[in-house]
Design a protein around this motif. Sequence first.
Motif, mmCIF file in Angstrom:
data_model
loop_
_atom_site.group_PDB
_atom_site.id
_atom_site.type_symbol
_atom_site.label_atom_id
_atom_site.label_comp_id
_atom_site.label_asym_id
_atom_site.label_seq_id
_atom_site.Cartn_x
_atom_site.Cartn_y
_atom_site.Cartn_z
ATOM 1 N N ARG A 194 0.844 -1.188 0.000
ATOM 2 C CA ARG A 194 0.000 0.000 0.000
ATOM 3 C C ARG A 194 0.884 1.244 0.000
ATOM 4 O O ARG A 194 1.771 1.392 0.826
ATOM 5 C CB ARG A 194 -0.897 0.045 1.246
ATOM 6 C CG ARG A 194 -1.855 -1.111 1.410
ATOM 7 C CD ARG A 194 -2.938 -1.154 0.362
ATOM 8 N NE ARG A 194 -3.628 0.117 0.186
ATOM 9 C CZ ARG A 194 -4.668 0.261 -0.641
ATOM 10 N NH1 ARG A 194 -5.120 -0.771 -1.342
ATOM 11 N NH2 ARG A 194 -5.237 1.425 -0.781
ATOM 12 N N PHE A 195 0.620 2.164 -0.948
ATOM 13 C CA PHE A 195 1.340 3.431 -0.963
ATOM 14 C C PHE A 195 0.809 4.394 0.093
ATOM 15 O O PHE A 195 1.533 5.254 0.580
ATOM 16 C CB PHE A 195 1.228 4.093 -2.347
ATOM 17 C CG PHE A 195 2.080 3.431 -3.394
ATOM 18 C CD1 PHE A 195 3.440 3.629 -3.434
ATOM 19 C CD2 PHE A 195 1.501 2.615 -4.349
ATOM 20 C CE1 PHE A 195 4.221 3.030 -4.403
ATOM 21 C CE2 PHE A 195 2.270 2.015 -5.327
ATOM 22 C CZ PHE A 195 3.644 2.216 -5.346
ATOM 23 N N ASP A 196 -0.471 4.248 0.434
ATOM 24 C CA ASP A 196 -1.100 5.201 1.353
ATOM 25 C C ASP A 196 -0.933 4.807 2.814
ATOM 26 O O ASP A 196 -1.509 5.444 3.700
ATOM 27 C CB ASP A 196 -2.583 5.340 1.030
ATOM 28 C CG ASP A 196 -3.309 4.004 1.040
ATOM 29 O OD1 ASP A 196 -2.647 2.964 0.858
ATOM 30 O OD2 ASP A 196 -4.540 3.989 1.228
ATOM 31 N N ALA A 197 -0.160 3.747 3.124
ATOM 32 C CA ALA A 197 0.075 3.352 4.504
ATOM 33 C C ALA A 197 1.140 4.259 5.104
ATOM 34 O O ALA A 197 2.286 4.261 4.653
ATOM 35 C CB ALA A 197 0.509 1.892 4.566
ATOM 36 N N SER A 198 0.760 5.021 6.108
ATOM 37 C CA SER A 198 1.662 6.013 6.687
ATOM 38 C C SER A 198 2.312 5.462 7.956
ATOM 39 O O SER A 198 1.657 4.783 8.753
ATOM 40 C CB SER A 198 0.905 7.301 7.030
ATOM 41 O OG SER A 198 1.722 8.216 7.726
ATOM 42 N N VAL A 199 3.583 5.771 8.136
ATOM 43 C CA VAL A 199 4.309 5.334 9.331
ATOM 44 C C VAL A 199 4.079 6.284 10.504
ATOM 45 O O VAL A 199 4.574 6.046 11.600
ATOM 46 C CB VAL A 199 5.818 5.214 9.044
ATOM 47 C CG1 VAL A 199 6.075 4.184 7.974
ATOM 48 C CG2 VAL A 199 6.404 6.565 8.648
#
Length: 447
Positions: free
Chosen positions: A441-446
């Motif tokens: 997923r590109f939209d998974a934020s850390v």
Amino acid sequence: MERLGFWGLLMGSVEKSPDSGNSVACSASTKNGDEESSSTTSSKQVSRSGSRHTSPLGRVGSRNTSPSRQKVVKTKPRGLEEETVASFGKPVVADVQMEDGIWAMLPEDLLNEILARVPPFMIFRIRSVCKKWNSILQDNGFLKFHSNVSSHGPCLLTFWKNSPQVPQCSVFSLPLKTWYKVPFTFLPPWAFWLVGSSGGLVCFSGLDGLTFRTLVCNPLMQTWRTLPSMHYNQQRQLIMVADRSQKTFQVIATSDIYGDKSLPTEVYDSKTDKWSLHQIMPAVNLCSSKMAYCDSRLYLETLSPLGLMMYRLDTGQWEHIPAKFPRSLLDGYLVAGTQKRLFLVGRIGLYSTLQSMRIWELDHTKVAWVEVSRMPPKYFRALLRLSAERFECFGQDNLICFTSWNQGKGLLYNVDKKVWSWISGCALQSCNSQVCFYEPRFDASVH
């Protein structure tokens, strides 16, 4: 690096890696030359359709434009022993000249919607087209479209370190049945190991010198962050769970014994960026360090008292579940399924000739394990040739994967469809290799 057109990149143009000659970061490697000519001459003749396609898809980044030929490419991921074969679609017809002016005038929202549907591991390749596409991962419009499209599907992430302690990562896409090399040099040079993956994020823990650290990263975005130190900052059993709807994640550190005292359970919440203290797990004798998380509950196997220990994330309390294990169980793995489904996977039998691999599901009403499947003997013998051979088992969304230390392949079982299938090349690279399911997923934020 050769600059390629968008359609050429998507339809199979391959760049050789300078260090190995047969592997490309985030792409399956390609062998060409003599193999291409031999494969095309042996392909079956296909009659012409009599019509000429004018779609830009007719251009596949290859000079082979004969409609009677089908391009077949052999791929061999770096570090893996077995080859897989990928076939690129139907026979193609003559090249059609693309009008650069027309394709350059695509509306930005349409372009973002197209790119959002490109397989995520191809993004690293198409970023070389132009400066604008190179910054695509920081474009809010692209990330918005990508978050609204359906998931790429489950993947297997294999992580290991080679000499001198350089992190390596390969990802196998189950929908595309292809291995991809993912660069992992963006992580700090710590002595860390894989904890697990959830919601597009991957969690690691390890030592920065003598200090215990926990970090979370997004391999596709090449971003990472270190979590704050725990109240009792010692090496612990960890598990990460992500909530995509809320764009948050939590890391649970289970109770452990340090010195002569028991450590309390700690939970990290990305919303507060803090660790919170919870109940100490009652004194038990754990029979495995493997854990499973499903339906907001964390499960561990125990020998004394016999059964399971369950941690409720909503209340922060531990409970004992007196679910007795099947007789003659040699080794057991807890695997989380969808919703409330919890599986137990393990070998049965005291002698090598009588051993078998079985799968049970926990009946929450009767508090008992119910057998749901058995591994066919031919798969069991191929996966575990020796009775004492070590294997790994993990699962996600009713998919259960088996990997062996000595075999160059993995085995996948679909609980819903009751189908067993091999995964070529799914081998643990060394004694320190680790494997888990991973959802890109590109939209998974850390954060």
